[in-house]
Design an enzyme around this catalytic site. Structure first.
Site, PDB file in Angstrom:
ATOM      1  N   GLU A 107      -0.292   9.697   5.255  1.00 55.93           N
ATOM      2  CA  GLU A 107      -1.416  10.398   4.635  1.00 55.93           C
ATOM      3  C   GLU A 107      -2.625  10.431   5.559  1.00 55.93           C
ATOM      4  OE1 GLU A 107      -0.151   8.888   0.154  1.00 55.93           O
ATOM      5  OE2 GLU A 107      -1.548   7.733   1.381  1.00 55.93           O
TER       6      GLU A 107
ATOM      7  N   GLU B 261       3.054  15.579  -5.294  1.00 57.26           N
ATOM      8  CA  GLU B 261       3.983  14.451  -5.261  1.00 57.26           C
ATOM      9  C   GLU B 261       3.585  13.463  -6.345  1.00 57.26           C
ATOM     10  OE1 GLU B 261       4.150  12.390  -1.559  1.00 57.26           O
ATOM     11  OE2 GLU B 261       5.019  14.068  -0.457  1.00 57.26           O
TER      12      GLU B 261
END
Length: 541
Positions: free
Chosen positions: A192, A391
């Site tokens: 991320e 997600e």
């Protein structure tokens, strides 16, 4: 299940409305024409290839479009600089290709082993740490804890190493251009774009805000350089900050994060604003750099979208003492500006935590509003014209979480959803779990919106729909339960998504104020949903 009695008032009736995807009816969202359902592969290496291939085929049969896979840097370039071994992933790609699924590689330049859900240990290549000092290459927190799970964005060698990886991947998988549907770039810890601010290995516990990661020599040097570029002279900086520095080396990051972030703290001063803009801006520059290199090596070869991920840091959002401090510690100071960089870099955006709802956790100690955060990011992404994907952040095995995902995905214009993770969809023997059934029914691209309405039900009772897909006449141990809401007309209704062209059975129940269930009908209703987008279907009972 046993019928316990009849309604004492009126006629009990329900209707099913199967609405085509082109419907613009209020409360029913359209599925984007190019919406796709993805599943994230296991983190670790595959050892039983036959079982893996069989599971891939089942995913394909259940409406999954592609499998996403971490390409671990620590595995493919483990020996020495610029020496790659792609043999494992070449075999992997062939297994995916044989299943009929598409493939989404994630070039995972981060470590596996220090984040939530990690079940393997693949550090980034160990030889890297001989290239320079940790003060330039790694992260150090407010408390002095070191983190080496990913290279620091300010190290000049980071982009060099990433480009070598990208170049080699493009060269070795050019023959898989028809298999690869998208490529994702790891831009930080856990893949991320963020700082490693909340790491359990460094003592972090949810819902702590985490810690700033700007305390290495490399980080301080980069901050000072940024301030030199902005103010040109130490005198001008002193005027802006109300300081009396005599040289640039006196500039330091915040020495107490809690004090810095508290309401009325230094974060609202010129110093605080400059620091936070630099802190996030470093991530933006990093994203710009790796995206440029990715487009350079991938666009001509694969001609597919390239994406990156932002973490759903949903806790401390509503903290009255340190609002948004967890987001700020991770590097998320201004989402709009961050998404502007995604747009400039021509990247698709993936955002997490779609399975979570706003609840009592909005108060102490979590101060969490994940659903609000998802809606905020999705709205911004849509306005900026970004391709938006979702997600789940944690493992899920309850119907409510799938309903949350479906609500966000189909009402906020997501182009796709990736389920984490494949290992939850199959048991140890490779048999499908209830989660795969829920995934197929609620989130695949061929699902359709269905409205259920019940008339003449006592208003004092809560009304629920119990559903099941499987062998008609036989209820599975895990049934679907949907709570209906009452309209001004007094009837009860709810809109949900179900798989197209599948057989279902339904029954309605009522719950009293104590949650006790009373069955109110004498038979189950069996039906088969139409094909996606095909007409409307109405049935009454």
């Amino acid at each position: 299940m046993v019928f316990l009695g009849k309604l004492s008032t009126g006629v009990f009736k329900f209707m099913f409305y199967f609405v085509p995807l082109s419907s613009d009816s209020a409360g029913i969202a359209e599925v984007k024409p190019d919406y796709r359902l993805y599943v994230m592969a296991p983190l670790g290496q595959i050892t039983d290839w036959d079982a893996f291939r069989a599971e891939l085929e089942l995913l394909k049969e259940n409406g999954v479009y592609a499998i996403t896979t971490d390409i671990w840097w620590g595995l493919v370039e483990s020996e020495k600089d610029n020496q790659f071994d792609w043999s494992y992933y070449q075999k992997y790609s062939e297994a995916v290709e044989a299943s009929g699924l598409k493939w989404v590689p994630i070039l995972s330049t981060h470590q596996c082993g220090e984040n939530v859900g990690d079940v393997c240990s693949y550090p980034i290549p160990s030889w890297l740490w001989k290239e320079d000092s940790a003060e330039n290459m790694a992260f150090k927190s407010e408390s002095g804890d070191w983190n080496k799970e990913v290279l620091a964005p300010w190290w000049e060698g980071t982009s060099i190493q990433y480009e070598e990886l990208y170049r080699s991947f493009a060269k070795n998988f050019s023959d898989k251009r028809n298999l690869i549907a998208k490529i994702y770039l790891s831009a930080g810890p856990a893949g991320e774009l963020r700082y490693p601010s909340y790491q359990k290995t460094n003592g972090w516990k949810y819902p702590g805000r985490g810690e700033l990661q700007a305390y290495t020599d490399g980080a301080k040097s980069d901050f000072r350089l940024s301030m030199k570029e902005k103010y040109a002279s130490i005198t001008k900086l002193n005027v802006a900050w109300g300081k009396r520095y005599t040289n640039w080396d006196e500039i330091q990051p915040p020495n107490n994060g809690d004090e810095f972030f508290k309401v009325g703290g230094a974060i609202d001063t010129a110093f605080g604003i400059d620091f936070m803009k630099w802190y996030q801006g470093t991530l933006e520059k990093h994203l710009a750099s790796i995206s440029r290199l990715a487009h350079k090596h991938f666009d001509r070869v694969f001609k597919v979208p390239i994406g990156a991920k932002i973490s759903g840091v949903h806790w401390k959002m509503n903290d009255p003492f340190m609002p948004h401090s967890a987001e700020y510690s991770a590097g998320y100071y201004n989402y709009s500006q961050l998404l502007d960089q995604f747009k400039k870099s021509k990247l698709a955006l993936t955002f997490t935590c779609l399975e979570m709802g706003d609840s009592a956790a909005q108060t102490a100690p979590q101060y969490s509003s994940p659903k609000t955060l998802v809606a905020q990011i999705a709205t911004l992404a849509t306005k900026k014209g970004l391709s938006l994907n979702g997600e789940n952040a944690l493992a899920i095995n309850d119907v409510g979480s799938y309903d949350n995902i479906a609500e966000m995905v189909f009402n906020y214009g997501f182009d796709g959803f990736t389920f984490l993770r494949m290992s939850y969809l199959f048991d140890d023997k490779g048999n499908p779990t209830a989660e795969l059934r829920l995934l197929a029914d609620k989130l695949q691209s061929k699902s359709i919106p269905v409205t259920f309405t019940v008339d003449n039900v006592p208003a004092t009772r809560g009304v629920y729909l119990i559903g099941d897909r499987g062998e008609i006449g036989r209820w599975n141990p895990v049934d679907y339960e949907y709570k209906l809401t009452q309209s001004e007309k007094g009837n009860w209704s709810g809109t949900f998504r179900l798989a197209a062209n599948q057989s279902y059975q339904f029954k309605f129940i009522m719950k009293d104020e104590n949650g006790k269930i009373t069955w109110q009908q004498g038979e189950n209703k069996n039906l088969t949903t139409p094909m996606a987008g095909k007409g409307a279907y109405t049935s009454s009972w």
